[in-house]
Design a protein around this motif. Structure first.
Motif, PDB file in Angstrom:
ATOM      1  N   ALA A  82       0.858  -1.316   0.000  1.00  0.00           N
ATOM      2  CA  ALA A  82       0.022  -0.105   0.086  1.00  0.00           C
ATOM      3  C   ALA A  82       0.812   1.416   0.041  1.00  0.00           C
ATOM      4  CB  ALA A  82      -0.958   0.021   1.234  1.00  0.00           C
ATOM      5  N   PHE A  83       2.118   1.194   0.471  1.00  0.00           N
ATOM      6  CA  PHE A  83       2.959   2.308   0.238  1.00  0.00           C
ATOM      7  C   PHE A  83       3.642   2.431  -1.051  1.00  0.00           C
ATOM      8  CE2 PHE A  83       5.505  -1.103   2.503  1.00  0.00           C
ATOM      9  CZ  PHE A  83       6.461  -1.159   1.541  1.00  0.00           C
ATOM     10  N   GLU A  84       3.764   4.034  -1.596  1.00  0.00           N
ATOM     11  CA  GLU A  84       4.528   4.158  -2.705  1.00  0.00           C
ATOM     12  C   GLU A  84       5.875   3.538  -2.726  1.00  0.00           C
ATOM     13  OE1 GLU A  84       2.842   5.850  -4.985  1.00  0.00           O
ATOM     14  OE2 GLU A  84       0.989   6.043  -3.592  1.00  0.00           O
ATOM     15  N   GLY A  85       6.508   3.527  -1.619  1.00  0.00           N
ATOM     16  CA  GLY A  85       7.983   3.181  -1.728  1.00  0.00           C
ATOM     17  C   GLY A  85       8.471   3.071  -0.262  1.00  0.00           C
ATOM     18  N   LEU A  86       9.378   2.085   0.033  1.00  0.00           N
ATOM     19  CA  LEU A  86      10.227   1.908   1.401  1.00  0.00           C
ATOM     20  C   LEU A  86      11.530   2.282   1.183  1.00  0.00           C
ATOM     21  CD1 LEU A  86      10.789   0.756   4.438  1.00  0.00           C
ATOM     22  CD2 LEU A  86      10.639  -1.383   3.456  1.00  0.00           C
ATOM     23  N   ARG A  87      11.997   3.217   2.111  1.00  0.00           N
ATOM     24  CA  ARG A  87      13.496   3.612   2.043  1.00  0.00           C
ATOM     25  C   ARG A  87      14.201   3.253   3.426  1.00  0.00           C
ATOM     26  NH1 ARG A  87      12.213   2.977  -2.351  1.00  0.00           N
ATOM     27  NH2 ARG A  87      12.362   4.447  -4.047  1.00  0.00           N
ATOM     28  N   ALA A  88      15.366   2.712   3.494  1.00  0.00           N
ATOM     29  CA  ALA A  88      15.999   2.523   4.611  1.00  0.00           C
ATOM     30  C   ALA A  88      17.291   3.252   4.512  1.00  0.00           C
ATOM     31  CB  ALA A  88      16.150   1.013   5.197  1.00  0.00           C
ATOM     32  N   ALA A  89      17.778   3.630   5.512  1.00  0.00           N
ATOM     33  CA  ALA A  89      19.227   4.448   5.405  1.00  0.00           C
ATOM     34  C   ALA A  89      20.318   3.335   5.529  1.00  0.00           C
ATOM     35  CB  ALA A  89      19.377   5.402   6.710  1.00  0.00           C
ATOM     36  N   ALA A 117      18.621  12.180  13.388  1.00  0.00           N
ATOM     37  CA  ALA A 117      19.463  12.853  12.768  1.00  0.00           C
ATOM     38  C   ALA A 117      19.914  12.161  11.580  1.00  0.00           C
ATOM     39  CB  ALA A 117      20.429  13.408  13.834  1.00  0.00           C
ATOM     40  N   LEU A 118      20.344  10.887  11.629  1.00  0.00           N
ATOM     41  CA  LEU A 118      20.995  10.308  10.228  1.00  0.00           C
ATOM     42  C   LEU A 118      19.833  10.322   9.360  1.00  0.00           C
ATOM     43  CD1 LEU A 118      23.181   7.878  12.304  1.00  0.00           C
ATOM     44  CD2 LEU A 118      23.969   9.332  10.672  1.00  0.00           C
ATOM     45  N   LEU A 119      18.604  10.117   9.849  1.00  0.00           N
ATOM     46  CA  LEU A 119      17.447   9.774   8.911  1.00  0.00           C
ATOM     47  C   LEU A 119      17.033  11.184   8.342  1.00  0.00           C
ATOM     48  CD1 LEU A 119      14.854   7.504  10.352  1.00  0.00           C
ATOM     49  CD2 LEU A 119      16.217   6.979   8.519  1.00  0.00           C
ATOM     50  N   ALA A 120      17.353  12.168   8.848  1.00  0.00           N
ATOM     51  CA  ALA A 120      17.008  13.483   8.435  1.00  0.00           C
ATOM     52  C   ALA A 120      18.074  13.808   7.187  1.00  0.00           C
ATOM     53  CB  ALA A 120      17.156  14.578   9.449  1.00  0.00           C
ATOM     54  N   ARG A 121      19.272  13.612   7.457  1.00  0.00           N
ATOM     55  CA  ARG A 121      20.441  13.365   6.649  1.00  0.00           C
ATOM     56  C   ARG A 121      20.089  12.555   5.329  1.00  0.00           C
ATOM     57  NH1 ARG A 121      26.167  11.908   8.796  1.00  0.00           N
ATOM     58  NH2 ARG A 121      25.421  13.114  10.630  1.00  0.00           N
ATOM     59  N   HIS A 122      19.575  11.486   5.506  1.00  0.00           N
ATOM     60  CA  HIS A 122      19.237  10.641   4.437  1.00  0.00           C
ATOM     61  C   HIS A 122      18.203  11.079   3.761  1.00  0.00           C
ATOM     62  CE1 HIS A 122      18.715   6.788   2.474  1.00  0.00           C
ATOM     63  NE2 HIS A 122      17.557   7.118   2.511  1.00  0.00           N
ATOM     64  N   LEU A 123      17.295  11.874   4.073  1.00  0.00           N
ATOM     65  CA  LEU A 123      16.254  12.502   3.321  1.00  0.00           C
ATOM     66  C   LEU A 123      16.486  13.520   2.694  1.00  0.00           C
ATOM     67  CD1 LEU A 123      13.007  12.161   5.709  1.00  0.00           C
ATOM     68  CD2 LEU A 123      13.481  10.982   3.605  1.00  0.00           C
ATOM     69  N   GLU A 124      17.511  14.272   2.994  1.00  0.00           N
ATOM     70  CA  GLU A 124      18.228  15.430   2.457  1.00  0.00           C
ATOM     71  C   GLU A 124      19.011  15.014   1.290  1.00  0.00           C
ATOM     72  OE1 GLU A 124      20.601  17.341   5.179  1.00  0.00           O
ATOM     73  OE2 GLU A 124      19.149  18.206   6.434  1.00  0.00           O
ATOM     74  N   LYS A 125      19.512  13.983   1.128  1.00  0.00           N
ATOM     75  CA  LYS A 125      20.248  13.311  -0.015  1.00  0.00           C
ATOM     76  C   LYS A 125      19.232  12.606  -0.952  1.00  0.00           C
ATOM     77  CE  LYS A 125      24.611  12.828   2.253  1.00  0.00           C
ATOM     78  NZ  LYS A 125      25.840  11.902   2.718  1.00  0.00           N
ATOM     79  N   HIS A 126      18.181  11.979  -0.382  1.00  0.00           N
ATOM     80  CA  HIS A 126      17.345  11.067  -1.079  1.00  0.00           C
ATOM     81  C   HIS A 126      16.005  11.516  -0.685  1.00  0.00           C
ATOM     82  CE1 HIS A 126      21.069   8.707  -1.816  1.00  0.00           C
ATOM     83  NE2 HIS A 126      21.198   8.578  -0.572  1.00  0.00           N
ATOM     84  N   PRO A 127      15.496  12.677  -1.192  1.00  0.00           N
ATOM     85  CA  PRO A 127      14.096  13.010  -0.729  1.00  0.00           C
ATOM     86  C   PRO A 127      12.901  12.151  -1.325  1.00  0.00           C
ATOM     87  CG  PRO A 127      14.917  14.552  -2.384  1.00  0.00           C
ATOM     88  CD  PRO A 127      15.917  13.635  -2.097  1.00  0.00           C
TER      89      PRO A 127
END
Length: 245
Positions: A82-89, A117-127
């Motif tokens: 049901a989700f568009e996509g899953l991402r893991a750092a 903080a690491l997840l926030a950094r991950h989303l900045e690189k892979h929004p």
């Protein structure tokens, strides 16, 4: 031996509220030690952080499991979640596993801050597109026993870092399921969480980011995403600190 203040607090016969106050006081007084190597100075030192294994491609663009022939795995082609996509750092090995286990099972709630903080950094690189952060809930009995929901702590820290709202009570776990770790197959995990979640907030109008500490088959995230979509979410992306490959 690494000092573990929260473990001492747990040995005392006090209620959850007093236990949380005691743990917070100890965290404020005692110097932090790295969850990976035990050195003083931070809860995750630079050396151990650099040893985290990124969960990089080639992976299925939907469930993020490793694949030989991208963009999608065979399961997502036939039974899309049901989700568009899953991402893991990170990959759920080494220091990442130690951090998740310490946060989840050893009362080291301060580790939610570096994870966020690491997840926030991950989303900045892979929004990915989202307007609101929603944590995967624990059953009330399990949350009372543990004293907190580790996914909610990570979601709260992530939302604060990114300056977006967080809906901690949007999802409710209405059935106290067995641990997914006790269910070896994807089919068993899907059956274990089927109907386990309900919606507890007002109808959603935007795009949700579903946050959890670790994912394996994505069955829990799929079940949660389905409830969010049924209650107005325009889209649901899932994000976890680590993924078990």
């Amino acid at each position: 031996m690494i000092y573990n203040g929260p473990r001492l607090i747990r040995k005392m016969k006090v209620g959850p509220a007093l236990r949380r106050i005691g743990e917070t006081a100890l965290d404020a007084v005692l110097p932090p030690r790295c969850v990976g190597c035990g050195r003083f100075g931070s809860f995750l030192c630079d050396r151990c952080e650099s040893g985290l294994i990124p969960a990089g491609p080639p992976r299925c663009e939907i469930c993020w499991q490793p694949v030989v022939h991208p963009p999608t795995c065979a399961r997502c082609r036939t039974q899309r979640p049901a989700f568009e996509g899953l991402r893991a750092a990170y990959v759920f090995e080494g220091v990442a596993r130690e951090l998740v286990h310490a946060l989840k099972y050893r009362q080291q709630r301060a580790l939610a801050a570096p994870a966020a903080a690491l997840l926030a950094r991950h989303l900045e690189k892979h929004p990915v597109p989202f307007d609101i952060v929603v944590p995967v809930p624990l059953h009330p009995h399990r949350e009372r026993t543990r004293g907190y929901n580790q996914s909610a702590l990570i979601a709260r820290g992530l939302a604060r870092k990114l300056d977006v709202p967080v809906a901690e009570k949007a999802l409710v776990r209405q059935r106290n399921t067995r641990s997914q770790a006790e269910r070896p197959s994807a089919e068993e995990r899907r059956a274990n969480v089927a109907g386990a979640f309900a919606y507890g907030g007002s109808p959603l109008a935007g795009r949700a980011l579903l946050v959890d500490d670790v994912s394996t088959t994505g069955a829990t995230l799929d079940s949660c995403a389905r409830v969010l979509r049924e209650n107005g979410a325009a889209s649901v992306w899932a994000l976890t600190f680590a993924r078990e490959d």
